[in-house]
Design a protein around this motif. Structure first.
Motif, PDB file in Angstrom:
ATOM      1  N   MET A   1      24.155  47.768 -56.183  1.00 18.26           N
ATOM      2  CA  MET A   1      23.717  49.275 -56.188  1.00 18.26           C
ATOM      3  C   MET A   1      22.548  49.460 -55.399  1.00 18.26           C
ATOM      4  O   MET A   1      21.518  48.614 -55.288  1.00 18.26           O
ATOM      5  CB  MET A   1      23.261  49.656 -57.512  1.00 18.26           C
ATOM      6  N   LYS A   2      22.644  50.407 -54.438  1.00 18.00           N
ATOM      7  CA  LYS A   2      21.732  50.562 -53.523  1.00 18.00           C
ATOM      8  C   LYS A   2      20.401  51.334 -53.959  1.00 18.00           C
ATOM      9  O   LYS A   2      20.579  52.171 -54.954  1.00 18.00           O
ATOM     10  CB  LYS A   2      22.277  51.454 -52.324  1.00 18.00           C
ATOM     11  N   ILE A   3      19.313  50.895 -53.548  1.00 15.35           N
ATOM     12  CA  ILE A   3      18.051  51.415 -54.187  1.00 15.35           C
ATOM     13  C   ILE A   3      17.089  52.042 -53.119  1.00 15.35           C
ATOM     14  O   ILE A   3      17.645  51.883 -51.730  1.00 15.35           O
ATOM     15  CB  ILE A   3      17.141  50.285 -55.006  1.00 15.35           C
ATOM     16  N   GLU A  42      13.026  52.453 -61.444  1.00 12.49           N
ATOM     17  CA  GLU A  42      14.415  52.415 -60.710  1.00 12.49           C
ATOM     18  C   GLU A  42      14.974  50.880 -60.309  1.00 12.49           C
ATOM     19  O   GLU A  42      15.975  50.475 -60.828  1.00 12.49           O
ATOM     20  CB  GLU A  42      14.128  53.008 -59.156  1.00 12.49           C
ATOM     21  N   LEU A  43      13.633  49.940 -60.276  1.00 16.42           N
ATOM     22  CA  LEU A  43      14.278  48.584 -60.321  1.00 16.42           C
ATOM     23  C   LEU A  43      14.680  47.901 -61.642  1.00 16.42           C
ATOM     24  O   LEU A  43      15.546  47.235 -61.766  1.00 16.42           O
ATOM     25  CB  LEU A  43      13.024  47.646 -59.963  1.00 16.42           C
ATOM     26  N   GLU A  45      16.246  50.083 -63.982  1.00 16.26           N
ATOM     27  CA  GLU A  45      17.530  50.604 -64.206  1.00 16.26           C
ATOM     28  C   GLU A  45      18.460  50.035 -63.489  1.00 16.26           C
ATOM     29  O   GLU A  45      19.784  49.858 -63.971  1.00 16.26           O
ATOM     30  CB  GLU A  45      17.315  52.086 -64.103  1.00 16.26           C
ATOM     31  N   THR A  46      18.192  49.408 -62.257  1.00 20.83           N
ATOM     32  CA  THR A  46      19.372  48.974 -61.405  1.00 20.83           C
ATOM     33  C   THR A  46      19.271  47.290 -61.843  1.00 20.83           C
ATOM     34  O   THR A  46      20.178  46.701 -61.076  1.00 20.83           O
ATOM     35  CB  THR A  46      18.813  48.921 -59.817  1.00 20.83           C
ATOM     36  N   ASN A  48      17.288  45.035 -61.450  1.00 20.10           N
ATOM     37  CA  ASN A  48      16.615  43.871 -60.421  1.00 20.10           C
ATOM     38  C   ASN A  48      15.227  43.261 -61.095  1.00 20.10           C
ATOM     39  O   ASN A  48      15.083  42.205 -60.508  1.00 20.10           O
ATOM     40  CB  ASN A  48      16.097  44.930 -59.201  1.00 20.10           C
ATOM     41  N   GLU A  61      20.028  38.822 -60.160  1.00 18.72           N
ATOM     42  CA  GLU A  61      20.404  39.975 -58.973  1.00 18.72           C
ATOM     43  C   GLU A  61      19.252  40.338 -58.298  1.00 18.72           C
ATOM     44  O   GLU A  61      19.247  40.494 -57.035  1.00 18.72           O
ATOM     45  CB  GLU A  61      21.009  40.725 -59.625  1.00 18.72           C
ATOM     46  N   ASN A  65      18.876  40.123 -54.313  1.00 19.65           N
ATOM     47  CA  ASN A  65      18.332  41.296 -53.492  1.00 19.65           C
ATOM     48  C   ASN A  65      17.125  41.268 -52.557  1.00 19.65           C
ATOM     49  O   ASN A  65      17.050  41.616 -51.637  1.00 19.65           O
ATOM     50  CB  ASN A  65      18.607  42.477 -54.397  1.00 19.65           C
TER      51      ASN A  65
END
Length: 217
Positions: A1-3, A42-43, A45-46, A48, A61, A65
């Motif tokens: 998923m792009k962040i 954000e990190l 929720e994704t 990371n 992951e 990334n």
């Protein structure tokens, strides 16, 4: 998923802290952040990062990334210095902006163009990419320096192994780029080759730096 770019920058800092500075848990306050910071949310929720009591670490992951982001940043620095002749005082800020356009595929093209550099201009290791592994496997089989070809042998430019900006600029001005077909005409007293219906001559040092994916006979 792009962040987002801001989240990528934090991911990059965390990867360096964990993998190069050996700080396996990163205190968010050291990054000027807290658990409510948009980048941290954000990190999380994704998937990371993992977080506990303001101490963060990378998930599997996130580590992968983060490694990619660091690789892009350091390749961008190498490109800015080696090819674009960017002044030292502008390298870091320019690379920070430039890295975000080096998406997967483009970063590998840059890596190939630069000859799979191992370190950035500041001496830090550039994480290896798939293109680096592939090039290493091919070296003993079908990739060889131009100087090793026989007269009449041809192939396609694979990559360069040179660090001097003037030499790189000369190659680019001649149109010598990865993927371009090249054929060796003679090897003495200089190396003469055909490229795009034009004949060029280079010395042995330059010929040693141009790697060719040789066509099988």
């Amino acid at each position: 998923m792009k962040i987002t770019e801001d989240a990528e920058n934090i991911l990059e800092q965390m990867w360096v802290c964990i993998n190069e500075e050996m700080n396996y848990l990163v205190n968010l306050s050291s990054l000027g952040l807290d658990e409510a910071s948009p980048e941290i949310r954000e990190l999380l929720e994704t998937g990371n990062i993992l977080l506990s009591d303001s101490l963060a670490t990378l998930s599997e992951e996130g580590d992968a990334n983060g490694r990619t982001v660091v690789r892009r940043r350091r390749l961008a620095e190498r490109l800015l210095v080696d090819v674009l002749n960017t002044k030292e005082r502008h390298v870091r800020s320019s690379a920070c902006e430039f890295e975000h356009i080096l998406h997967r595929g483009i970063d590998e093209n840059v890596c190939i163009l630069l000859g799979h550099p191992r370190t950035c201009p500041h001496g830090k290791q550039i994480p290896e990419g798939e293109c680096c592994k592939k090039a290493r496997e091919e070296i003993g089989h079908v990739v060889a320096p131009l100087s090793a070809l026989k007269n009449g042998q041809s192939g396609k430019i694979a990559y360069f192994d040179m660090r001097e900006e003037q030499k790189m600029q000369k190659m680019l001005s001649m149109g010598v780029l990865p993927g371009i077909s090249v054929g060796l005409v003679q090897s003495y007293p200089s190396y003469v080759f055909d490229l795009n219906h034009t004949r060029y001559a280079v010395d042995s040092e330059m010929a040693d730096s141009i790697y060719v994916r040789v066509e099988r006979e």
